[in-house]
Each structure stands twice: as structure tokens, then as C-alpha cells.
Motif scaffolding. Structure first.
Motif, short mmCIF file in Angstrom:
data_model
loop_
_atom_site.label_atom_id
_atom_site.label_comp_id
_atom_site.label_asym_id
_atom_site.label_seq_id
_atom_site.Cartn_x
_atom_site.Cartn_y
_atom_site.Cartn_z
N HIS A 1 0.86 -1.18 0.00
CA HIS A 1 0.00 0.00 0.00
C HIS A 1 0.89 1.23 0.00
O HIS A 1 1.92 1.28 0.67
N GLU A 2 0.47 2.21 -0.76
CA GLU A 2 1.35 3.31 -1.14
C GLU A 2 0.64 4.63 -0.90
O GLU A 2 -0.57 4.68 -0.65
N SER A 3 1.39 5.72 -1.05
CA SER A 3 0.83 7.06 -0.84
C SER A 3 1.94 8.07 -1.12
O SER A 3 3.10 7.69 -1.28
N PRO A 4 1.61 9.35 -1.10
CA PRO A 4 2.68 10.35 -1.23
C PRO A 4 3.68 10.30 -0.06
O PRO A 4 4.75 10.89 -0.16
N ARG A 5 3.34 9.61 1.03
CA ARG A 5 4.29 9.49 2.15
C ARG A 5 5.14 8.22 2.06
O ARG A 5 5.89 7.92 2.99
N ARG A 6 5.02 7.46 1.00
CA ARG A 6 5.81 6.24 0.83
C ARG A 6 7.29 6.62 0.78
O ARG A 6 7.67 7.63 0.16
N ASP B 1 -0.01 -6.13 -5.84
CA ASP B 1 -1.39 -5.75 -5.53
C ASP B 1 -1.28 -4.48 -4.69
O ASP B 1 -0.99 -4.53 -3.50
N TRP B 2 -1.44 -3.32 -5.37
CA TRP B 2 -1.17 -2.03 -4.70
C TRP B 2 -2.46 -1.34 -4.26
O TRP B 2 -3.33 -1.05 -5.08
N GLY B 3 -2.54 -0.99 -2.98
CA GLY B 3 -3.67 -0.22 -2.47
C GLY B 3 -3.21 1.13 -1.92
O GLY B 3 -2.02 1.47 -2.01
N TYR B 4 -4.16 1.86 -1.35
CA TYR B 4 -3.91 3.23 -0.87
C TYR B 4 -3.78 3.21 0.65
O TYR B 4 -4.73 2.84 1.37
N THR C 1 -3.84 -7.15 -9.59
CA THR C 1 -2.38 -7.11 -9.64
C THR C 1 -1.91 -6.44 -10.94
O THR C 1 -2.55 -6.60 -11.98
N HIS C 2 -0.83 -5.67 -10.83
CA HIS C 2 -0.30 -4.93 -11.99
C HIS C 2 1.22 -5.02 -11.98
O HIS C 2 1.84 -5.09 -10.91
N THR C 3 1.81 -4.96 -13.17
CA THR C 3 3.28 -4.98 -13.26
C THR C 3 3.85 -3.60 -12.92
O THR C 3 3.15 -2.58 -12.99
N ILE C 4 5.15 -3.61 -12.60
CA ILE C 4 5.85 -2.34 -12.39
C ILE C 4 5.77 -1.52 -13.69
O ILE C 4 5.57 -0.31 -13.66
N ARG C 5 5.87 -2.22 -14.82
CA ARG C 5 5.81 -1.54 -16.13
C ARG C 5 4.51 -0.76 -16.27
O ARG C 5 4.50 0.39 -16.74
N GLU C 6 3.39 -1.38 -15.87
CA GLU C 6 2.09 -0.67 -15.97
C GLU C 6 2.09 0.59 -15.10
O GLU C 6 1.54 1.62 -15.49
N PHE C 7 2.70 0.48 -13.91
CA PHE C 7 2.77 1.66 -13.03
C PHE C 7 3.57 2.77 -13.71
O PHE C 7 3.17 3.94 -13.71
N VAL C 8 4.70 2.38 -14.32
CA VAL C 8 5.55 3.35 -15.00
C VAL C 8 4.78 4.05 -16.14
O VAL C 8 4.77 5.28 -16.24
N GLU C 9 4.13 3.24 -16.97
CA GLU C 9 3.40 3.79 -18.12
C GLU C 9 2.38 4.83 -17.69
O GLU C 9 2.30 5.92 -18.24
N PHE D 1 -6.35 1.40 -8.72
CA PHE D 1 -4.94 1.45 -9.12
C PHE D 1 -4.65 2.77 -9.87
O PHE D 1 -3.70 3.48 -9.56
N LYS D 2 -5.52 3.10 -10.83
CA LYS D 2 -5.29 4.32 -11.62
C LYS D 2 -5.34 5.56 -10.73
O LYS D 2 -4.53 6.48 -10.88
N GLU D 3 -6.30 5.59 -9.80
CA GLU D 3 -6.40 6.75 -8.90
C GLU D 3 -5.16 6.86 -8.02
O GLU D 3 -4.66 7.95 -7.75
N LEU D 4 -4.65 5.71 -7.57
CA LEU D 4 -3.46 5.70 -6.72
C LEU D 4 -2.27 6.31 -7.47
O LEU D 4 -1.55 7.17 -6.93
N VAL D 5 -2.07 5.88 -8.71
CA VAL D 5 -0.94 6.41 -9.48
C VAL D 5 -1.12 7.92 -9.66
O VAL D 5 -0.18 8.70 -9.48
N ARG D 6 -2.34 8.32 -9.95
CA ARG D 6 -2.60 9.76 -10.16
C ARG D 6 -2.31 10.56 -8.88
O ARG D 6 -1.65 11.60 -8.92
#
Ligand code: NAP
Ligand code: F7E
Length: 325
Positions: A178-183, A217-220, A247-255, A304-309
Motif C-alpha cells: 500500500h502506497e501514498s505520497p508518504r511512501r 497488488d497495490w492499495g492506498y 495485480t499490476h506490473t511495475i511496467r504498468e505503473f511506470v506507463e 490502481f489508476k487513482e493511486l498512481v494519479r
């Protein structure tokens, strides 16, 4: 009178969100902090006047007993750890001391000082490691792939053991990434969003990564700390998987990160280097949090998309401010 919570790892990503959450619920919050040559309270700067910090370290038994004696908590959240998998390969003994034996030390301190408190252990999807099935549930066998993973395995079983031996209200949250701007900046999501923002502002021209094919598997994070609290509000202690089920690849996160920053041709900027590969990789993680939904009423909302944004926008804004000053 509100309840009293004791949070280890309060300066970290999860600790800071959990402290905010507990304050909003009317808790009196104590946090354990270790001595650093340069203080690191950035994540909790905005709530420093509302919480009480106590000195201590998971490697120092006496400091844990002393801190719990002062706090006399109703709830203990053990979030402190050497939490970076890559570093655990370089410092396996330290990682085992902090993230494994440290849990036993805290449980022992609790047994001496406040055995009726409720205990949360920050367990992890890294326990599944070389996964035996997809998706992973509370019943999936463990196969950790790093010193971090095997240290956390000790913490997991110590928590179960104190529950079974002494009747502790002790629960494991098996949280997926799980991730965030404080990661922390070295974890892959934040490394990417920080790198993308630097490129956008002309401060860098590349990001060097490792294995782009790993899946997570990335959450907020703010949603995940609520699940921790819910576990301690149950009549009975138990163990729960907390995940999004995607679940998503690191590549998808980068893109996506480059897309949200408005930068075309991400391949031009991303390089790979063996030094960011791990001696043993966890290739795919995907959790099934049906039990948490059924028992705790917990469900993730941020996609996932909202998290990246969220993460890209936060880093763009941060560098925007730096560039203006
Ligand atoms: P984090 O940002 O790395 O925070 C770790 C915290 O532990 C920091 O406050 C750190 O203090 C503290 N700490 C480290 N060594 C210590 C020691 N020897 N004694 C006392 N405190 C110490 O981690 P996070 O992402 O918030 O994760 C919180 C917990 O959940 C960790 O246990 C992690 O292993 C676990 N977890 C995380 C995830 C995830 O995706 N984030 C998933 C599953 C489980 P300093 O600020 O002084 O370094
Ligand atoms: O790596 C790959 C890397 O370091 C994710 C911790 O919070 O979550 C976290 O552990 C994936 C791995 O997190 C780079 O090989 C590629 O496959 O962001 P990470 P993690 O190892 O999943 C679990 C649930 C925890 O419990 C942990 O405490 O990304 N990857 N290139 C890279 N990873 C990093 N760090 N840096 C790279 O350049």
C-alpha cells in the motif's frame, strides 16, 4: 475518556496515517521513536502537538517496557520494522533483530506491563513470497523469499503464539503493498513518481529501475490503516488479508505515471540495472480480502489508476513548490 493507543513506527508512512486516524476517533496517541542523528518527523510534523512521543527502539527490551509503562495503552499497533526488502538482503541480521525478534520483545513488554491491551502486528504479503496459489488468502501456505520475509514470519507466528498461549487479543494484518505520497522514496512506486516529477521539471533525464515484470497488488495506505483499527475493535482476535484483489506490473505503473505527468515515450527515460534486481524475487502478489470484507466490513475504494494519479500529482506539486522557492 477516549482510549489510549501506542504506535511503533509512527514516523513511517502507515504510522503517520494511523496516528491521524486514531486522533480523529478521539484516541490519546503515544508513538515510539528511536534516536536518529537527524530527526525524522516529517510525516507527523502537522500532529506533533497532539501526540506524545516516547523514546525507544525495538532492539532495546527495557525501552519498550518503559514506554508501555508510561503509555498504559488500550491498543498497541506494532508498525515499526526494517521494512525495505532490498536492504534486508544487505542487512539480514539487523532485519531479523528489528522485524522479527523485535515483535517478540514488544509482546514480552506487553505481557509484563499491559497484558489486557489489544495488539496489532504489521504482517505482510511478503510471507507468501513464492506464492502457492493466486489469489492468496489467510489459508495460503507461506514461503518467504527474503530476510525481511523470514523476519516477518517470526513476527506473524509470535503474534499467533501469544494469542494461543496467553489469551492475548493479538491480530495479524497480512497487508499487501500500500502506497501514498508518504511512501519512502526507495520503494518502487515512489521512486517512479518522484523520478517522473524530476523529469517533468528538467531536474533529471532518466529513472533507473530493476525488474519491470514483477506484479504487485497495490492499495492506498490511508484506507489500509483503517483496517488495522477495525481488527482491534472485534470481540475476537484473528488474522486478515488486506488487499485490492488486482495485480499490476511495475511496467504498468511506470506507463501510467508518465501518462499522468503528460510525458510521451516513457521508454526513452526508463533504464534498468541489475543492481536493483533481488537475489530472490517475489514475482506476483494478489490478495483475496473476502474475510476482511465479511467480518470487518472493510473494502478498498481507491483504484490502481487513482493511486498512481494521487502519487504523481503529489510529487509534481512538491517539485513545483521547490522550483518556485
Ligand atoms: P516505513 O515507512 O518504512 O516505517 C517504518 C517505521 O519503523 C519508521 O517509523 C521507522 O522509524 C521505524 N523503525 C525502524 N527501525 C526501528 C527500530 N529499530 N525501532 C523502532 N522503530 C523502528 O514502513 P510502512 O510502509 O509505514 O509500513 C509499516 C509496517 O507495515 C512495517 O512493519 C512494514 O514492514 C509493514 N508492511 C508494510 C507494507 C506496505 O506496503 N507499506 C505492507 C505490509 C506490511 P524511522 O523513521 O526512525 O526510520
Ligand atoms: O518493490 C520491483 C522489486 O521495494 C516492489 C514493502 O513495503 O511491500 C513492500 O515490499 C517490486 C519488487 O516493495 C525497482 O523487485 C523494480 O518486485 O516497492 P518495493 P516490496 O518489495 O514489494 C511489502 C508488502 C512489504 O511488506 C514491504 O515492507 O518492484 N522493482 N525496480 C523495484 N523495487 C525497488 N524498490 N526499486 C527499484 O528500482
Amino acid at each position: 475518556m477516549g482510549k489510549i493507543a501506542f504506535v511503533t513506527g509512527i514516523t513511517g508512512q502507515d504510522g503517520s496515517y494511523l496516528a491521524e486516524f486514531l486522533l480523529s476517533k478521539g484516541y490519546e496517541v503515544y508513538g515510539l521513536v528511536r534516536r536518529l542523528s537527524v530527526p525524522n518527523t516529517r510525516n507527523i510534523e502537522h500532529i506533533l502537538d497532539k501526540i506524545t512521543l516516547l523514546d525507544g527502539d525495538l532492539t532495546d527490551q527495557g525501552s519498550l517496557i518503559a514506554a508501555l509503562t508510561v503509555a498504559q495503552p488500550d491498543e498497541i499497533y506494532n508498525l515499526a520494522a526494517q521494512s525495505f526488502v532490498q536492504t534486508s538482503f544487505k542487512q539480514p541480521v539487523l532485519t531479523a533483530e528489528v522485524s522479527g525478534v523485535g515483535v517478540v520483545r514488544l509482546l514480552e513488554a506487553m505481557r509484563i506491563v499491559c497484558p489486557d491491551a489489544r495488539f496489532y502486528q504489521a504482517s505482510t504479503s511478503e510471507l507468501f513470497g513464492l506464492v502457492k496459489e493466486v489469489p492468496q488468502t489467510e489459508n495460503t501456505p507461506f514461503h518467504p523469499r527474503s530476510p525481511y520475509g523470514f523476519a516477518k514470519l517470526m513476527g506473524y507466528w509470535a503474534t499467533v503464539n501469544y494469542r494461543e498461549s496467553y489469551g492475548f487479543h493479538a491480530s495479524n494484518g497480512i497487508l499487501f503493498n500500500h502506497e501514498s505520497p508518504r511512501r519512502g522514496i526507495e520503494f518502487v512506486t515512489r521512486k517512479i513518481t518522484d523520478g517522473v516529477a524530476r523529469i517533468k521539471y528538467g531536474l533529471a533525464n532518466e529513472i533507473i529501475l530493476g525488474n519491470l515484470d514483477a506484479k504487485r497488488d497495490w492499495g492506498y495506505a490511508p484506507e489500509y490503516v483503517e483496517a488495522m483499527w477495525l481488527m482491534l475493535q472485534q470481540e475476537k482476535p484473528d488474522d486478515y488479508v488486506i488487499a485490492t484483489g488486482e495485480t499490476h506490473t511495475i511496467r504498468e505503473f511506470v506507463e501510467l505515471a508518465f501518462e499522468y505527468a503528460g510525458i510521451d515515450n516513457w521508454e526513452k527515460y526508463v533504464k534498468t540495472d541489475q543492481k536493483f534486481y533481488r537475489p530472490a524475487e517475489v514475482h506476483v502478489l494478489c490478495g483475496d480480502s473476502t474475510k476482511a470484507h465479511r467480518v470487518l466490513g472493510w473494502k478498498p475504494k481507491v483504484t490502481f489508476k487513482e493511486l498512481v494519479r494521487i502519487m504523481v500529482e503529489a510529487d509534481l506539486e512538491r517539485y513545483g513548490r521547490i522550483m518556485q522557492s
